[in-house]
Scaffold this motif. Structure first.
Motif: not given
Length: 108
Positions: A6-8, A74-75, A83-84, A99-101
């Motif tokens: 599930p994602v937003s 992705l986050a 996964l940290r 790259m954005s993250l």
């Protein structure tokens, strides 16, 4: 193991080879879906737990119904798998998302 994360405002299809090997997350380009990684999976899984997912509207993930952020999805996937700190391997769009993250984490 195939599953839905599930994602937003939606969900994404994901695949996790599982196990206790070091994890790696694969991010596909905008001209394909996570199946672009199929040729390298056998070698990668020899030494890694491999997680890959299809971005909304690609492959086995449903089309988006609300505005969304590739970085936020992705986050969320990383949080789902607890996964940290993990290597991200991305091609084209996937590389941009990685790259954005990384840049957002650096600012935070």
């Amino acid at each position: 193991m195939e599953l839905t994360v599930p994602v937003s405002g939606g969900e994404v299809w994901a695949d996790d080879t599982g196990g206790d090997k070091p994890p790696v997350v694969l991010l596909h380009p905008g001209v394909g879906d996570s199946r672009v990684w199929d040729p390298v999976l056998p070698k990668l899984t020899e030494h890694h737990r491999v997680i890959r997912y299809d971005v909304r509207g690609y492959g086995r993930s449903p089309k988006p119904t609300v505005p969304y952020s590739l970085r936020d999805d992705l986050a969320t996937v990383l949080d789902h798998f607890e996964l940290r700190s993990v290597p991200l391997v991305g091609c084209s769009m996937g590389g941009g998302t990685a790259m954005s993250l990384a840049l957002a984490a650096r600012k935070g």
